[in-house]
Design a protein around this motif. Structure first.
Motif, mmCIF file in Angstrom:
data_model
loop_
_atom_site.group_PDB
_atom_site.id
_atom_site.type_symbol
_atom_site.label_atom_id
_atom_site.label_comp_id
_atom_site.label_asym_id
_atom_site.label_seq_id
_atom_site.Cartn_x
_atom_site.Cartn_y
_atom_site.Cartn_z
ATOM 1 N N VAL A 99 0.812 -1.272 0.001
ATOM 2 C CA VAL A 99 -0.182 -0.104 0.084
ATOM 3 C C VAL A 99 0.783 1.293 0.109
ATOM 4 O O VAL A 99 1.877 1.450 0.818
ATOM 5 C CB VAL A 99 -0.806 -0.234 1.272
ATOM 6 C CG1 VAL A 99 -1.940 1.120 1.368
ATOM 7 C CG2 VAL A 99 -1.681 -1.195 1.249
ATOM 8 N N GLN A 101 0.141 5.268 0.577
ATOM 9 C CA GLN A 101 -0.724 5.978 1.399
ATOM 10 C C GLN A 101 -0.417 7.460 1.166
ATOM 11 O O GLN A 101 0.839 7.712 0.874
ATOM 12 C CB GLN A 101 -0.703 5.611 2.494
ATOM 13 C CG GLN A 101 -1.625 4.430 2.922
ATOM 14 C CD GLN A 101 -1.725 4.066 4.248
ATOM 15 O OE1 GLN A 101 -1.174 2.941 4.699
ATOM 16 N NE2 GLN A 101 -2.162 4.878 5.315
ATOM 17 N N HIS A 121 -4.857 6.972 -2.328
ATOM 18 C CA HIS A 121 -4.328 5.663 -1.273
ATOM 19 C C HIS A 121 -4.135 4.630 -2.559
ATOM 20 O O HIS A 121 -5.318 4.408 -3.064
ATOM 21 C CB HIS A 121 -4.957 5.180 -0.140
ATOM 22 C CG HIS A 121 -5.093 6.698 0.592
ATOM 23 N ND1 HIS A 121 -4.194 7.152 1.332
ATOM 24 C CD2 HIS A 121 -6.309 7.411 0.765
ATOM 25 C CE1 HIS A 121 -4.510 7.964 2.046
ATOM 26 N NE2 HIS A 121 -5.887 8.232 1.809
ATOM 27 N N GLY A 123 -3.156 0.527 -3.565
ATOM 28 C CA GLY A 123 -2.760 -0.731 -3.122
ATOM 29 C C GLY A 123 -2.632 -1.831 -4.275
ATOM 30 O O GLY A 123 -3.472 -1.762 -5.228
ATOM 31 N N ASP A 210 -9.311 -5.294 4.418
ATOM 32 C CA ASP A 210 -8.034 -5.237 4.754
ATOM 33 C C ASP A 210 -7.264 -3.809 4.374
ATOM 34 O O ASP A 210 -6.793 -3.157 5.014
ATOM 35 C CB ASP A 210 -7.172 -6.345 4.287
ATOM 36 C CG ASP A 210 -7.475 -7.661 5.074
ATOM 37 O OD1 ASP A 210 -8.014 -7.554 6.007
ATOM 38 O OD2 ASP A 210 -6.794 -8.589 4.826
ATOM 39 N N PHE A 211 -7.299 -3.680 3.055
ATOM 40 C CA PHE A 211 -6.964 -2.404 2.555
ATOM 41 C C PHE A 211 -7.545 -1.396 3.083
ATOM 42 O O PHE A 211 -6.691 -0.110 3.608
ATOM 43 C CB PHE A 211 -7.189 -2.452 1.161
ATOM 44 C CG PHE A 211 -6.785 -0.771 0.278
ATOM 45 C CD1 PHE A 211 -5.570 -0.839 0.066
ATOM 46 C CD2 PHE A 211 -7.601 -0.007 0.015
ATOM 47 C CE1 PHE A 211 -5.093 0.493 -0.527
ATOM 48 C CE2 PHE A 211 -7.230 1.063 -0.698
ATOM 49 C CZ PHE A 211 -6.286 1.341 -0.803
ATOM 50 N N LYS A 213 -8.719 -1.047 6.217
ATOM 51 C CA LYS A 213 -8.384 -0.762 7.365
ATOM 52 C C LYS A 213 -6.920 -0.196 7.672
ATOM 53 O O LYS A 213 -6.666 0.797 8.170
ATOM 54 C CB LYS A 213 -8.417 -1.986 8.190
ATOM 55 C CG LYS A 213 -9.577 -2.378 8.900
ATOM 56 C CD LYS A 213 -9.513 -3.657 9.658
ATOM 57 C CE LYS A 213 -10.665 -4.602 9.363
ATOM 58 N NZ LYS A 213 -10.023 -6.334 9.205
ATOM 59 N N LEU A 214 -6.025 -0.699 6.639
ATOM 60 C CA LEU A 214 -4.807 -0.093 6.436
ATOM 61 C C LEU A 214 -4.489 1.477 6.254
ATOM 62 O O LEU A 214 -3.899 2.031 6.671
ATOM 63 C CB LEU A 214 -4.031 -0.912 5.319
ATOM 64 C CG LEU A 214 -3.205 -2.078 5.742
ATOM 65 C CD1 LEU A 214 -2.853 -2.832 4.357
ATOM 66 C CD2 LEU A 214 -2.101 -1.746 6.666
ATOM 67 N N ILE A 215 -5.546 2.055 5.159
ATOM 68 C CA ILE A 215 -5.543 3.323 5.279
ATOM 69 C C ILE A 215 -6.385 4.223 6.041
ATOM 70 O O ILE A 215 -6.450 5.239 6.004
ATOM 71 C CB ILE A 215 -6.014 3.550 3.764
ATOM 72 C CG1 ILE A 215 -7.496 3.441 3.334
ATOM 73 C CG2 ILE A 215 -5.095 3.017 2.638
ATOM 74 C CD1 ILE A 215 -7.784 4.010 2.104
#
Ligand SMILES: Nc1nc2c(ncn2[C@@H]2O[C@H](COP(=O)(O)OP(=O)(O)OP(=O)(O)O)[C@@H](O)[C@H]2O)c(=O)[nH]1
Ligand SMILES: [Zn+2]
Length: 217
Positions: A99, A101, A121, A123, A210-211, A213-215
């Motif tokens: 990712v 960001q 952002h 991924g 998941d992506f 959440k990561l961002i």
């Protein structure tokens, strides 16, 4: 034709509906010639507004404006300015999500020619190729420097990365403020716009979530 083998020069590798609408003669004139013509047209606009172009603060504005349009705000229209995107073999066999960001978006709305500012952002899940990280930022910068609508900007970045990385497994999220919404018209300075475009394994709810959440979305 294998979609991953198409030349990544200009917009030729992305479908017509996603391409920026350009005239067939878009690049027949040199940048210098375009600057000269835009300078002259913009002087007329200023004069029409009643401004005195002999004033020493205003006299250089038509040239500054023209140079800014051609070289600074809209250089991403011209394929000759497209950054070279270096990709490498995925020697490590990294096959999870990568990712990038908080990529800065400085673009312009094609309806009002006012700024669009925000963050992208991105991924992807590598197959055989990985990309130099900064090249993702450079690609975003290139497509942003055109008159744009946010939906098309997201798709142009997505399609380009899918071709370059030879995988459908790419996701692009952009959140941006449009000055045409915040500083004129409805003048809503609190609202912003988010677009999300993806393909391949990001269609899977768990991978997409998941992506997100990561961002932190
Ligand atoms: N879908 C989309 N619309 C955009 C984008 N940027 C600006 N717009 C909208 O484009 C629309 C143009 O609508 P018009 O009614 O023709 O223009 P307008 O009279 O200036 O509209 P107002 O902004 O409502 O005053 C406006 O609603 C803008 O908010 C974008 O990136 N995507
Ligand atoms: Zn606008």
């Amino acid at each position: 034709m294998d979609k991953y083998k198409i030349e990544t020069l200009g917009d030729n590798h992305i479908s017509t509906s996603v391409q920026t609408p350009l005239r067939p003669d878009a690049f027949e004139k040199s940048d210098k010639e375009k600057i000269k013509n835009i300078q002259s047209y913009f002087s007329k606009i200023m004069e029409e507004l009643g401004l005195d172009l002999t004033d020493d603060s205003l006299s250089g504005t038509p040239y500054r404006f023209a140079k800014m349009y051609v070289e600074e705000l809209f250089y991403g229209l011209d394929p000759k300015n497209k950054p070279k995107i270096s990709v490498f073999d995925n020697k490590y066999g990294y096959d999870k999500m990568l990712v990038e960001q908080n990529i800065t978006i400085n673009s312009s709305c094609e309806h009002h020619f006012l700024p669009i500012t925000g963050k992208a952002h991105i991924g992807y899940i590598p197959k055989n190729k990985v990309v130099g990280l900064s090249k993702i930022n450079r690609l975003v910068d290139y497509y942003a420097h055109r008159p744009q609508v946010q939906e098309r900007l997201s798709l142009q970045i997505l399609r380009d990365l899918q071709n370059t990385l030879e995988t459908d497994d790419v996701i692009v999220v952009i959140s941006a403020e449009h000055l045409c919404v915040s500083s004129r018209g409805i003048k809503d300075s609190n609202s912003f716009t988010t677009t999300i475009e993806y393909g391949g394994r990001f269609e899977n709810e768990r991978i997409k979530s998941d992506f997100l959440k990561l961002i932190g979305s």
